[in-house]
Design a protein around this motif. Structure first.
Motif, mmCIF file in Angstrom:
data_model
loop_
_atom_site.group_PDB
_atom_site.id
_atom_site.type_symbol
_atom_site.label_atom_id
_atom_site.label_comp_id
_atom_site.label_asym_id
_atom_site.label_seq_id
_atom_site.Cartn_x
_atom_site.Cartn_y
_atom_site.Cartn_z
ATOM 1 N N ARG A 167 58.365 -11.189 48.348
ATOM 2 C CA ARG A 167 57.485 -11.971 48.090
ATOM 3 C C ARG A 167 56.446 -12.729 48.664
ATOM 4 O O ARG A 167 56.363 -12.580 49.772
ATOM 5 C CB ARG A 167 58.203 -13.582 47.271
ATOM 6 C CG ARG A 167 60.028 -13.410 46.116
ATOM 7 C CD ARG A 167 60.082 -14.269 46.119
ATOM 8 N NE ARG A 167 61.132 -14.451 44.910
ATOM 9 C CZ ARG A 167 61.092 -14.238 43.768
ATOM 10 N NH1 ARG A 167 59.836 -14.691 43.449
ATOM 11 N NH2 ARG A 167 62.142 -14.355 42.812
ATOM 12 N N VAL A 168 55.856 -13.255 48.116
ATOM 13 C CA VAL A 168 54.984 -13.700 49.016
ATOM 14 C C VAL A 168 55.064 -14.289 50.064
ATOM 15 O O VAL A 168 55.604 -15.596 49.432
ATOM 16 C CB VAL A 168 54.007 -14.534 47.699
ATOM 17 C CG1 VAL A 168 52.226 -14.788 48.107
ATOM 18 C CG2 VAL A 168 52.482 -13.254 47.105
ATOM 19 N N PHE B 147 48.833 3.224 58.320
ATOM 20 C CA PHE B 147 48.163 3.433 57.048
ATOM 21 C C PHE B 147 48.596 2.345 55.912
ATOM 22 O O PHE B 147 49.719 2.438 55.615
ATOM 23 C CB PHE B 147 47.387 4.335 56.280
ATOM 24 C CG PHE B 147 46.506 5.217 58.094
ATOM 25 C CD1 PHE B 147 46.843 5.333 58.825
ATOM 26 C CD2 PHE B 147 45.005 5.401 57.906
ATOM 27 C CE1 PHE B 147 46.043 6.441 60.380
ATOM 28 C CE2 PHE B 147 44.188 5.789 58.736
ATOM 29 C CZ PHE B 147 44.547 6.372 60.183
ATOM 30 N N ARG B 148 47.910 2.107 55.075
ATOM 31 C CA ARG B 148 48.294 1.678 53.727
ATOM 32 C C ARG B 148 47.447 3.170 52.688
ATOM 33 O O ARG B 148 46.357 2.923 52.617
ATOM 34 C CB ARG B 148 48.430 1.033 53.890
ATOM 35 C CG ARG B 148 47.474 -0.239 53.490
ATOM 36 C CD ARG B 148 48.336 -1.826 53.185
ATOM 37 N NE ARG B 148 46.222 -2.536 53.128
ATOM 38 C CZ ARG B 148 46.535 -4.043 53.111
ATOM 39 N NH1 ARG B 148 47.674 -4.561 53.825
ATOM 40 N NH2 ARG B 148 45.255 -4.438 53.285
ATOM 41 N N GLN B 149 47.959 3.098 51.807
ATOM 42 C CA GLN B 149 46.919 3.959 49.952
ATOM 43 C C GLN B 149 47.979 2.321 48.924
ATOM 44 O O GLN B 149 49.244 2.915 48.148
ATOM 45 C CB GLN B 149 47.544 4.725 50.128
ATOM 46 C CG GLN B 149 46.080 5.497 48.667
ATOM 47 C CD GLN B 149 46.488 6.857 48.820
ATOM 48 O OE1 GLN B 149 47.464 7.702 49.519
ATOM 49 N NE2 GLN B 149 45.150 7.045 48.269
ATOM 50 N N ALA B 150 47.489 1.809 48.048
ATOM 51 C CA ALA B 150 47.276 1.144 47.536
ATOM 52 C C ALA B 150 47.492 2.017 46.525
ATOM 53 O O ALA B 150 46.339 2.589 45.912
ATOM 54 C CB ALA B 150 46.207 -0.090 47.053
ATOM 55 N N PRO B 151 47.969 1.345 45.025
ATOM 56 C CA PRO B 151 47.741 2.296 43.571
ATOM 57 C C PRO B 151 45.960 2.466 43.275
ATOM 58 O O PRO B 151 45.613 1.551 42.655
ATOM 59 C CB PRO B 151 48.459 1.752 42.589
ATOM 60 C CG PRO B 151 49.414 1.348 43.303
ATOM 61 C CD PRO B 151 48.840 0.281 44.669
ATOM 62 N N GLY B 152 45.110 3.346 43.110
ATOM 63 C CA GLY B 152 44.392 3.355 42.657
ATOM 64 C C GLY B 152 42.839 3.333 43.189
ATOM 65 O O GLY B 152 42.182 3.763 43.507
ATOM 66 N N ASP C 59 48.894 -6.795 49.226
ATOM 67 C CA ASP C 59 49.636 -6.143 50.644
ATOM 68 C C ASP C 59 50.433 -4.997 49.938
ATOM 69 O O ASP C 59 50.748 -4.011 50.508
ATOM 70 C CB ASP C 59 50.276 -6.813 51.676
ATOM 71 C CG ASP C 59 49.422 -7.669 52.802
ATOM 72 O OD1 ASP C 59 49.832 -8.698 52.874
ATOM 73 O OD2 ASP C 59 48.292 -7.344 52.932
ATOM 74 N N THR C 60 50.691 -5.071 48.853
ATOM 75 C CA THR C 60 51.014 -4.013 48.526
ATOM 76 C C THR C 60 51.070 -2.728 48.254
ATOM 77 O O THR C 60 49.546 -2.729 48.036
ATOM 78 C CB THR C 60 51.483 -4.334 46.666
ATOM 79 O OG1 THR C 60 52.051 -5.948 46.376
ATOM 80 C CG2 THR C 60 52.375 -3.171 45.648
ATOM 81 N N LEU D 238 57.456 2.382 50.663
ATOM 82 C CA LEU D 238 57.104 1.974 49.694
ATOM 83 C C LEU D 238 56.539 0.139 50.468
ATOM 84 O O LEU D 238 58.127 -0.316 49.457
ATOM 85 C CB LEU D 238 56.856 1.635 48.990
ATOM 86 C CG LEU D 238 56.757 1.092 47.121
ATOM 87 C CD1 LEU D 238 55.564 1.449 47.306
ATOM 88 C CD2 LEU D 238 57.544 1.436 45.436
ATOM 89 N N VAL D 239 55.883 -0.975 49.773
ATOM 90 C CA VAL D 239 55.120 -2.242 50.175
ATOM 91 C C VAL D 239 55.038 -2.329 48.801
ATOM 92 O O VAL D 239 54.133 -3.051 48.182
ATOM 93 C CB VAL D 239 55.141 -2.933 51.302
ATOM 94 C CG1 VAL D 239 55.308 -4.449 51.530
ATOM 95 C CG2 VAL D 239 55.807 -2.219 52.640
ATOM 96 N N THR D 240 56.033 -3.715 48.417
ATOM 97 C CA THR D 240 55.959 -4.085 47.115
ATOM 98 C C THR D 240 56.167 -5.907 47.050
ATOM 99 O O THR D 240 56.805 -6.264 47.861
ATOM 100 C CB THR D 240 56.612 -3.292 45.575
ATOM 101 O OG1 THR D 240 56.932 -2.188 45.552
ATOM 102 C CG2 THR D 240 56.344 -4.872 44.157
ATOM 103 N N VAL D 241 55.126 -6.454 47.021
ATOM 104 C CA VAL D 241 54.321 -7.616 47.537
ATOM 105 C C VAL D 241 55.145 -8.893 46.003
ATOM 106 O O VAL D 241 53.693 -8.304 45.548
ATOM 107 C CB VAL D 241 53.565 -8.575 48.439
ATOM 108 C CG1 VAL D 241 53.451 -10.077 48.660
ATOM 109 C CG2 VAL D 241 53.870 -7.512 49.403
ATOM 110 N N SER D 242 55.807 -9.284 45.556
ATOM 111 C CA SER D 242 55.218 -9.622 44.245
ATOM 112 C C SER D 242 54.843 -11.595 44.822
ATOM 113 O O SER D 242 55.843 -12.444 45.359
ATOM 114 C CB SER D 242 56.915 -10.038 43.705
ATOM 115 O OG SER D 242 58.198 -10.875 43.866
ATOM 116 N N SER D 243 54.790 -12.408 43.538
ATOM 117 C CA SER D 243 54.028 -13.365 43.851
ATOM 118 C C SER D 243 55.397 -13.883 42.930
ATOM 119 O O SER D 243 55.943 -13.661 41.869
ATOM 120 C CB SER D 243 52.824 -13.409 42.818
ATOM 121 O OG SER D 243 52.525 -13.197 41.873
#
Length: 123
Positions: A12-13, A36-41, A89-90, A118-123
């Motif tokens: 979570r955030v 490094f990181r790459q977010a969708p799109g 940061d996702t 994969l890192v997913t940060v939910s609000s």
């Protein structure tokens, strides 16, 4: 050098997460380690880097003050501690290695890449 990332997940955030990069093969001390990181799109971007001795580091502006890169040369492991995570940061986070050639190493092509975590940060 071969690299394997671990430690990604759904958080979570405001939470913290610690990513690890395990290296094998060539002597770890020859290499700078970068995240490094790459977010969708979006294009892949550098997050942080650390020299073989740990004496030189680099951070993206988005990571400064929240992320800390470190390494344990005895264990051939690199780490990215991420605190106060934000939804932006996702992304898929990748560990990379490049032979150390001074500070311009940060802008050179990487020699090795991990497969990502994969890192997913939910609000």
């Amino acid at each position: 050098v071969q690299l394997v990332e671990s430690g990604g997940g759904l958080v979570r955030v405001g939470d913290s997460l610690r990513l690890s990069c395990a290296a094998s093969g060539d002597p770890f001390l020859l290499y700078a380690i970068l995240w490094f990181r790459q977010a969708p799109g979006k294009e892949r971007e550098i997050v942080a880097g650390i020299s073989p001795s740990g004496g030189n580091t680099i951070y993206a502006d988005s990571a400064k003050g929240r992320f800390t890169i470190s390494r344990d040369n005895a264990l051939s492991t690199g780490t990215l501690q991420m605190n106060n995570l934000k939804s932006e940061d996702t992304a898929e986070y990748f560990c990379a290695a490049s032979p150390w050639r001074g500070p311009n190493t940060w802008s050179r092509d990487m020699e090795s890449w991990g497969k990502g975590t994969l890192v997913t940060v939910s609000s």
